[in-house]
Design a protein around this motif. Structure first.
Motif, PDB file in Angstrom:
ATOM      1  N   PHE A  34      -6.095  -6.003 -13.080  1.00 27.85           N
ATOM      2  CA  PHE A  34      -6.515  -6.980 -12.080  1.00 27.85           C
ATOM      3  C   PHE A  34      -7.937  -6.669 -11.618  1.00 27.85           C
ATOM      4  O   PHE A  34      -8.366  -5.515 -11.626  1.00 27.85           O
ATOM      5  N   TYR A  36      -9.874  -7.596  -7.986  1.00 26.86           N
ATOM      6  CA  TYR A  36      -9.810  -8.185  -6.655  1.00 26.86           C
ATOM      7  C   TYR A  36     -11.213  -8.185  -6.058  1.00 26.86           C
ATOM      8  O   TYR A  36     -12.033  -7.307  -6.350  1.00 26.86           O
ATOM      9  N   HIS A  43      -9.982  -9.883   3.746  1.00 26.57           N
ATOM     10  CA  HIS A  43      -8.992  -9.133   2.983  1.00 26.57           C
ATOM     11  C   HIS A  43      -9.236  -9.327   1.487  1.00 26.57           C
ATOM     12  O   HIS A  43     -10.099 -10.108   1.086  1.00 26.57           O
ATOM     13  N   LEU A  44      -8.510  -8.601   0.685  1.00 24.73           N
ATOM     14  CA  LEU A  44      -8.662  -8.691  -0.759  1.00 24.73           C
ATOM     15  C   LEU A  44      -8.060  -9.983  -1.302  1.00 24.73           C
ATOM     16  O   LEU A  44      -6.988 -10.406  -0.884  1.00 24.73           O
ATOM     17  N   LEU A  46      -7.387 -12.112  -5.122  1.00 25.01           N
ATOM     18  CA  LEU A  46      -7.312 -11.937  -6.561  1.00 25.01           C
ATOM     19  C   LEU A  46      -8.382 -12.768  -7.266  1.00 25.01           C
ATOM     20  O   LEU A  46      -8.511 -13.968  -7.022  1.00 25.01           O
ATOM     21  N   PHE A  51      -2.253  -9.710 -18.324  1.00 25.16           N
ATOM     22  CA  PHE A  51      -0.936  -9.151 -18.611  1.00 25.16           C
ATOM     23  C   PHE A  51      -0.770  -8.947 -20.114  1.00 25.16           C
ATOM     24  O   PHE A  51      -0.305  -7.904 -20.570  1.00 25.16           O
ATOM     25  N   TYR A  94      -1.447  -1.792 -12.997  1.00 23.79           N
ATOM     26  CA  TYR A  94      -0.055  -1.349 -13.034  1.00 23.79           C
ATOM     27  C   TYR A  94       0.155  -0.666 -14.379  1.00 23.79           C
ATOM     28  O   TYR A  94      -0.305  -1.155 -15.394  1.00 23.79           O
ATOM     29  N   LEU A 101       0.607  -0.506  -7.519  1.00 25.51           N
ATOM     30  CA  LEU A 101      -0.690  -0.889  -8.058  1.00 25.51           C
ATOM     31  C   LEU A 101      -1.701   0.189  -7.692  1.00 25.51           C
ATOM     32  O   LEU A 101      -1.832   0.542  -6.522  1.00 25.51           O
TER      33      LEU A 101
ATOM     34  N   TYR B  31       9.121  -6.811  -2.338  1.00 20.59           N
ATOM     35  CA  TYR B  31       8.223  -5.660  -2.345  1.00 20.59           C
ATOM     36  C   TYR B  31       7.159  -5.801  -1.260  1.00 20.59           C
ATOM     37  O   TYR B  31       6.516  -6.849  -1.141  1.00 20.59           O
ATOM     38  N   TYR B  33       3.948  -3.305   0.854  1.00 20.20           N
ATOM     39  CA  TYR B  33       3.120  -2.107   0.694  1.00 20.20           C
ATOM     40  C   TYR B  33       2.237  -1.907   1.908  1.00 20.20           C
ATOM     41  O   TYR B  33       1.816  -2.882   2.539  1.00 20.20           O
ATOM     42  N   TYR B  48       5.618   2.244   0.434  1.00 17.98           N
ATOM     43  CA  TYR B  48       6.004   0.948  -0.063  1.00 17.98           C
ATOM     44  C   TYR B  48       7.519   0.774   0.055  1.00 17.98           C
ATOM     45  O   TYR B  48       8.247   1.737   0.305  1.00 17.98           O
ATOM     46  N   LYS B  94       4.510  -8.541  -2.574  1.00 15.94           N
ATOM     47  CA  LYS B  94       4.336  -8.784  -4.006  1.00 15.94           C
ATOM     48  C   LYS B  94       5.338  -9.811  -4.511  1.00 15.94           C
ATOM     49  O   LYS B  94       6.527  -9.730  -4.213  1.00 15.94           O
ATOM     50  N   ARG B  97       3.957  -9.753 -10.282  1.00 12.95           N
ATOM     51  CA  ARG B  97       3.031  -8.616 -10.342  1.00 12.95           C
ATOM     52  C   ARG B  97       1.790  -8.834  -9.473  1.00 12.95           C
ATOM     53  O   ARG B  97       0.851  -8.056  -9.545  1.00 12.95           O
ATOM     54  N   GLU B  98       1.772  -9.872  -8.667  1.00 11.01           N
ATOM     55  CA  GLU B  98       0.593 -10.175  -7.857  1.00 11.01           C
ATOM     56  C   GLU B  98       0.820  -9.793  -6.404  1.00 11.01           C
ATOM     57  O   GLU B  98       1.828 -10.156  -5.796  1.00 11.01           O
ATOM     58  N   LEU B  99      -0.161  -9.069  -5.848  1.00  9.16           N
ATOM     59  CA  LEU B  99      -0.107  -8.682  -4.447  1.00  9.16           C
ATOM     60  C   LEU B  99      -0.798  -9.730  -3.588  1.00  9.16           C
ATOM     61  O   LEU B  99      -1.826 -10.279  -3.968  1.00  9.16           O
ATOM     62  N   PHE B 101      -2.361  -9.940   0.231  1.00  8.67           N
ATOM     63  CA  PHE B 101      -2.777  -9.029   1.289  1.00  8.67           C
ATOM     64  C   PHE B 101      -2.879  -9.718   2.635  1.00  8.67           C
ATOM     65  O   PHE B 101      -3.223 -10.897   2.731  1.00  8.67           O
TER      66      PHE B 101
END
Lengths: 113, 110
Positions: A34, A36, A43-44, A46, A51, A94, A101, B31, B33, B48, B94, B97-99, B101
């Motif tokens: 990824f 970011y 904030h962060l 994407l 993948f 990942y 992460l 999930y 974190y 987490y 999550k 697979r994407e977080l 924030f």
């Protein structure tokens, strides 16, 4: 332990210059990658993700990244940066179970007019 | 949807004080974190959770505690604040697979 390295800590470019930010990871198996972006005070968000499949990934705002498995790299590129691209950029990965992460230390990009 | 909401956004603590950083998400993500961000260090995982009632340590858990009694909430507690805990704290949830924030909580310990 897995790690993500970003060797450029601070990059200064003029508007319209081309950008390439380096990212290397240390893991020999399946990896999800990824980029970011964090704009000042925010904030962060994407930018793009990889993948599987086509190793050239296109993201938002004209950014792209290329996954090169043999080099354990996932470099971020943009042909022509804008002043609004001033931000901090984080590479992340990942590996294995995909529950945690791991982030690189970040690259601060400053674009001057 | 509000996404991931963190409170407070800013806080100044004295050494030895305790406080809880709140994190809530309305996306029904299992999930969640907590990361801390320090200049030049990137983001380090503190704790987490993979679901309600289940938590685990990340890279830098010392000095922190968490709980996860509901899917929505994942508070981070500092019991005895120390100057080394001055940082910006980010909560994330999550999906796949994407977080996603939160906007961060800036904590200063003096």
């Amino acid at each position: 332990a897995q790690s993500v390295s970003q060797h450029n800590h601070h990059v200064i470019l003029s508007e319209a210059a081309s950008l390439e930010l380096g990212c290397n990871y240390s893991y020999g198996g399946t990896v999800n990658l990824f980029w970011y972006v964090q704009y000042p005070g925010q904030h962060l968000q994407l930018l793009l993700k990889y993948f599987s499949g086509d190793p050239l990934v296109k993201g938002i705002k004209g950014f792209e990244a290329e996954f090169i498995k043999s080099k354990f790299s996932f470099n971020l590129r943009k042909p022509s940066v804008q002043w609004s691209d001033t931000a901090e950029y984080f590479c992340a990965a990942y590996t294995g179970t995909a529950s945690k992460l791991t982030f690189g230390t970040g690259t601060r990009l400053q674009v001057t007019l | 949807n509000a996404g991931v909401t963190q409170t407070p956004k800013f806080r100044i603590l004295k050494i030895g004080q305790s406080m809880t950083l709140q994190c809530a998400q309305d996306m029904n993500h299992n999930y969640m974190y907590w990361y801390r961000q320090d200049p030049g260090m990137g983001l380090k995982l503190i704790y987490y959770s993979v679901g309600a009632g289940i938590t685990d340590k990340g890279e830098v858990p010392n000095g922190y505690n968490v709980s996860r009694s509901t899917t929505e909430d994942f508070p981070l507690r500092l019991e005895l604040a120390a100057p080394s805990q001055t940082s910006v704290y980010f909560c994330a949830s999550k999906l796949g697979r994407e977080l996603f924030f939160g906007e961060g909580s800036r904590l200063t310990v003096l």
